[in-house]
Design a protein around this motif. Structure first.
Motif, mmCIF file in Angstrom:
data_model
loop_
_atom_site.group_PDB
_atom_site.id
_atom_site.type_symbol
_atom_site.label_atom_id
_atom_site.label_comp_id
_atom_site.label_asym_id
_atom_site.label_seq_id
_atom_site.Cartn_x
_atom_site.Cartn_y
_atom_site.Cartn_z
ATOM 1 N N TRP A 215 14.455 -6.169 -52.546
ATOM 2 C CA TRP A 215 14.647 -6.400 -51.108
ATOM 3 C C TRP A 215 15.317 -5.209 -50.443
ATOM 4 C CZ3 TRP A 215 12.718 -10.309 -48.199
ATOM 5 C CH2 TRP A 215 12.169 -11.404 -48.891
ATOM 6 N N VAL A 216 14.852 -4.921 -49.246
ATOM 7 C CA VAL A 216 15.368 -3.827 -48.428
ATOM 8 C C VAL A 216 15.758 -4.383 -47.066
ATOM 9 C CG1 VAL A 216 14.740 -1.669 -47.258
ATOM 10 C CG2 VAL A 216 13.977 -2.078 -49.607
ATOM 11 N N GLN A 217 16.892 -3.967 -46.571
ATOM 12 C CA GLN A 217 17.368 -4.336 -45.240
ATOM 13 C C GLN A 217 17.176 -3.132 -44.317
ATOM 14 O OE1 GLN A 217 21.507 -5.356 -45.112
ATOM 15 N NE2 GLN A 217 21.514 -5.892 -42.958
ATOM 16 N N ILE A 218 16.559 -3.355 -43.165
ATOM 17 C CA ILE A 218 16.221 -2.261 -42.245
ATOM 18 C C ILE A 218 16.839 -2.546 -40.879
ATOM 19 C CG2 ILE A 218 14.331 -0.913 -41.235
ATOM 20 C CD1 ILE A 218 12.553 -2.286 -43.485
ATOM 21 N N PHE A 219 17.451 -1.535 -40.293
ATOM 22 C CA PHE A 219 18.049 -1.659 -38.955
ATOM 23 C C PHE A 219 17.334 -0.726 -37.990
ATOM 24 C CE2 PHE A 219 20.858 -0.161 -35.617
ATOM 25 C CZ PHE A 219 21.398 -1.328 -35.116
ATOM 26 N N TYR A 220 17.012 -1.276 -36.808
ATOM 27 C CA TYR A 220 16.405 -0.465 -35.752
ATOM 28 C C TYR A 220 16.769 -1.047 -34.392
ATOM 29 C CZ TYR A 220 12.895 1.416 -32.547
ATOM 30 O OH TYR A 220 12.268 2.001 -31.461
ATOM 31 N N ASN A 221 17.366 -0.242 -33.554
ATOM 32 C CA ASN A 221 17.599 -0.594 -32.151
ATOM 33 C C ASN A 221 18.251 -1.970 -31.984
ATOM 34 O OD1 ASN A 221 17.502 -0.080 -29.374
ATOM 35 N ND2 ASN A 221 15.511 -1.087 -29.140
ATOM 36 N N GLY A 222 19.323 -2.199 -32.727
ATOM 37 C CA GLY A 222 20.072 -3.438 -32.565
ATOM 38 C C GLY A 222 19.503 -4.633 -33.296
ATOM 39 N N ASN A 223 18.516 -4.447 -34.146
ATOM 40 C CA ASN A 223 17.889 -5.572 -34.837
ATOM 41 C C ASN A 223 17.766 -5.277 -36.329
ATOM 42 O OD1 ASN A 223 16.721 -8.070 -35.111
ATOM 43 N ND2 ASN A 223 14.730 -7.472 -34.293
ATOM 44 N N TYR A 224 17.791 -6.340 -37.133
ATOM 45 C CA TYR A 224 17.644 -6.236 -38.577
ATOM 46 C C TYR A 224 16.366 -6.906 -39.035
ATOM 47 C CZ TYR A 224 22.452 -4.640 -39.370
ATOM 48 O OH TYR A 224 23.608 -3.915 -39.388
ATOM 49 N N CYS A 225 15.819 -6.389 -40.128
ATOM 50 C CA CYS A 225 14.655 -7.005 -40.767
ATOM 51 C C CYS A 225 14.824 -6.849 -42.274
ATOM 52 C CB CYS A 225 13.366 -6.314 -40.301
ATOM 53 S SG CYS A 225 11.849 -7.075 -40.935
ATOM 54 N N PHE A 226 14.232 -7.770 -43.024
ATOM 55 C CA PHE A 226 14.287 -7.710 -44.480
ATOM 56 C C PHE A 226 12.864 -7.703 -45.022
ATOM 57 C CE2 PHE A 226 18.300 -9.259 -43.068
ATOM 58 C CZ PHE A 226 19.239 -8.784 -43.962
ATOM 59 N N ALA A 227 12.633 -6.918 -46.059
ATOM 60 C CA ALA A 227 11.287 -6.772 -46.608
ATOM 61 C C ALA A 227 11.383 -6.453 -48.097
ATOM 62 C CB ALA A 227 10.528 -5.670 -45.877
ATOM 63 N N GLN A 228 10.252 -6.572 -48.793
ATOM 64 C CA GLN A 228 10.200 -6.289 -50.224
ATOM 65 C C GLN A 228 9.509 -4.956 -50.498
ATOM 66 O OE1 GLN A 228 8.764 -10.605 -51.127
ATOM 67 N NE2 GLN A 228 9.716 -9.893 -53.036
ATOM 68 N N TRP A 229 10.014 -4.250 -51.469
ATOM 69 C CA TRP A 229 9.455 -2.967 -51.898
ATOM 70 C C TRP A 229 8.217 -3.249 -52.741
ATOM 71 C CZ3 TRP A 229 12.677 0.970 -55.309
ATOM 72 C CH2 TRP A 229 11.965 2.168 -55.444
ATOM 73 N N GLU A 230 7.033 -2.885 -52.209
ATOM 74 C CA GLU A 230 5.782 -3.234 -52.875
ATOM 75 C C GLU A 230 4.849 -2.056 -53.134
ATOM 76 O OE1 GLU A 230 4.985 -6.036 -54.231
ATOM 77 O OE2 GLU A 230 6.735 -7.166 -53.545
ATOM 78 N N ASP A 231 5.209 -0.837 -52.700
ATOM 79 C CA ASP A 231 4.367 0.329 -52.961
ATOM 80 C C ASP A 231 5.242 1.566 -52.981
ATOM 81 O OD1 ASP A 231 2.092 1.746 -53.513
ATOM 82 O OD2 ASP A 231 1.288 1.702 -51.480
ATOM 83 N N CYS A 232 4.653 2.691 -53.374
ATOM 84 C CA CYS A 232 5.399 3.943 -53.487
ATOM 85 C C CYS A 232 4.845 4.982 -52.521
ATOM 86 C CB CYS A 232 5.331 4.469 -54.917
ATOM 87 S SG CYS A 232 5.944 3.298 -56.129
ATOM 88 N N GLY A 233 5.728 5.718 -51.891
ATOM 89 C CA GLY A 233 5.384 6.712 -50.897
ATOM 90 C C GLY A 233 6.416 6.679 -49.779
ATOM 91 N N PRO A 234 6.248 7.458 -48.745
ATOM 92 C CA PRO A 234 5.094 8.313 -48.432
ATOM 93 C C PRO A 234 5.108 9.661 -49.161
ATOM 94 C CG PRO A 234 6.693 8.325 -46.637
ATOM 95 C CD PRO A 234 7.189 7.330 -47.629
ATOM 96 N N PHE A 235 3.906 10.069 -49.554
ATOM 97 C CA PHE A 235 3.562 11.406 -50.041
ATOM 98 C C PHE A 235 4.046 11.760 -51.444
ATOM 99 C CE2 PHE A 235 3.379 11.823 -45.392
ATOM 100 C CZ PHE A 235 2.092 12.315 -45.257
ATOM 101 N N THR A 236 5.047 11.060 -51.969
ATOM 102 C CA THR A 236 5.528 11.381 -53.302
ATOM 103 C C THR A 236 6.034 10.113 -53.981
ATOM 104 O OG1 THR A 236 7.110 12.717 -54.590
ATOM 105 C CG2 THR A 236 7.828 11.950 -52.417
ATOM 106 N N THR A 237 6.094 10.163 -55.304
ATOM 107 C CA THR A 237 6.625 9.028 -56.062
ATOM 108 C C THR A 237 7.723 9.487 -57.026
ATOM 109 O OG1 THR A 237 4.939 9.284 -57.797
ATOM 110 C CG2 THR A 237 4.410 7.816 -55.949
ATOM 111 N N TYR A 268 8.413 -7.139 -35.956
ATOM 112 C CA TYR A 268 9.686 -7.862 -35.888
ATOM 113 C C TYR A 268 10.785 -6.980 -35.302
ATOM 114 C CZ TYR A 268 13.615 -10.821 -37.141
ATOM 115 O OH TYR A 268 14.745 -11.606 -37.074
ATOM 116 N N LEU A 269 10.770 -5.704 -35.665
ATOM 117 C CA LEU A 269 11.799 -4.780 -35.161
ATOM 118 C C LEU A 269 11.494 -4.282 -33.755
ATOM 119 C CD1 LEU A 269 12.493 -2.650 -38.367
ATOM 120 C CD2 LEU A 269 13.999 -4.364 -37.323
ATOM 121 N N GLY A 270 10.271 -4.508 -33.293
ATOM 122 C CA GLY A 270 9.907 -4.071 -31.956
ATOM 123 C C GLY A 270 9.625 -2.584 -31.864
#
Length: 337
Positions: A215-237, A268-270
């Motif tokens: 799980w990853v927690q992401i903040f943008y412009n006063g809002n939070y979102c939670f998501a799962q790490w499901e792929d690798c990138g961008p551009f490198t692994t 969700y983050l707008g």
């Protein structure tokens, strides 16, 4: 006639007089007379408080919006915890960069001011994204397992942050980060055990990723979102110094993008543009509040108990069937470390 009788008669006359006055008054004024308040006064409209910067803390700060009065249950591997708060839309949270960072169990250091780009399951290769997204680094049938094309077109998405036309079989809230802990399905990279903080705790078998589903927690412009790490990138692994350390992304393309986010996370983050500057960090499953990211997907531990991380398997303490342990979402869940 005694003095006592005279006083009783005076009191009766006074009560009768008040009753007659009440009958003569309009209904809207009756309550004021019964309370001895004289003429009823119209209630003043509450003064506008204006927008307030809210925080998901349960403290007594008057500038902080009060938490919901009816908390909801969230799975927690240990017992004895208190009820959890539901994530609230439309509430503007403080920027974690402006809050002193402290160590909190189950939460990892923030990565600040990282360029996020949007990607989606089924995306075709382009000049900027040469790798097709019908498969992921860990799932050769990613699009098929998801259930279809995760269209980025907002007009073709539901209010539940899903693509129209089918129910996703994987969590539509997903991200990609530029590191893969596995060489193949039989072997981990030599540095994986050393650089991944939860490697030993989540290890299952050689070649079985301990990063997929994190799980990853992401903040943008006063809002939070939670998501799962499901792929690798961008551009490198290979960029573990950034993903698990304090370095900036090694990638310099697409404004130095360091995280890919799904259309559901974007909406969700707008985020209106194709890129945005965000803060993100890893969190353990028991730090994730209830939200739209808890609704769909066989890979989602909120939906499928079998998908819960190894370290978060249910406690052996007895409790009624189907009753998840409960916990509190505190200020530290969002801001520290």
């Amino acid at each position: 006639m005694s003095a006592f009788s005279e006083k009783s008669r005076d009191a009766s006359d006074a009560v009768r007089k008040i009753g007659e006055e009440i009958q003569e008054k309009p209904d809207g004024k009756k309550e004021a007379f019964e309370k001895g308040g004289g003429e009823a006064k119209p209630s003043a409209a509450p003064a506008s408080r204006g927008p307030r910067l809210a925080s998901p803390t349960l403290g007594r700060d008057p500038s902080v919006e009060a938490p919901p009065s009816r908390p909801v249950s969230v799975y927690r591997p240990s017992t004895g915890a208190r009820p959890a708060s539901r994530m609230r839309r439309g509430v503007r949270y403080r920027d974690p960069k402006s809050v002193p960072q402290t160590k909190v169990p189950g939460a990892y250091p923030w990565h600040f001011d990282i360029t996020a780009t949007v990607f989606w399951i089924g995306e075709r290769p382009t000049a900027r994204n040469p790798v097709p997204n019908s498969r992921s680094s860990w799932d050769t049938a990613w699009m098929e397992n998801f259930g279809g094309f995760d269209t980025p077109d907002p007009a073709q998405r539901t209010a539940d942050f899903c693509p129209k036309g089918f129910r996703p079989r994987l969590n539509p809230f997903y991200v990609a980060l530029p590191y893969n802990d596995c060489v193949n399905s039989r072997q981990h990279k030599p540095e994986a055990e050393r650089v991944i903080p939860w490697f030993r705790k989540e290890f299952k078998a050689p070649g079985s990723s301990v990063c997929k589903g994190k799980w990853v927690q992401i903040f943008y412009n006063g809002n939070y979102c939670f998501a799962q790490w499901e792929d690798c990138g961008p551009f490198t692994t290979e960029d573990w110094p950034y993903v698990f350390g304090g370095k900036l992304p090694a990638n310099r393309s697409n404004k130095g993008a360091g995280i890919d986010i799904s259309p559901a996370v974007r909406d969700y983050l707008g985020i209106a543009a194709g890129t945005a500057s965000v803060h993100w960090r890893f969190v353990e499953f028991n730090r994730v509040p209830v939200g739209p990211w808890a609704k769909y997907g066989e890979n989602n531990p909120f939906v499928n108990p079998a998908a819960r991380p190894k370290s978060h398997s249910p406690s052996k303490t007895k409790r009624s069937a189907g009753s998840p342990a409960r916990r509190t979402i505190s200020k530290r869940d969002f801001y520290g470390p």
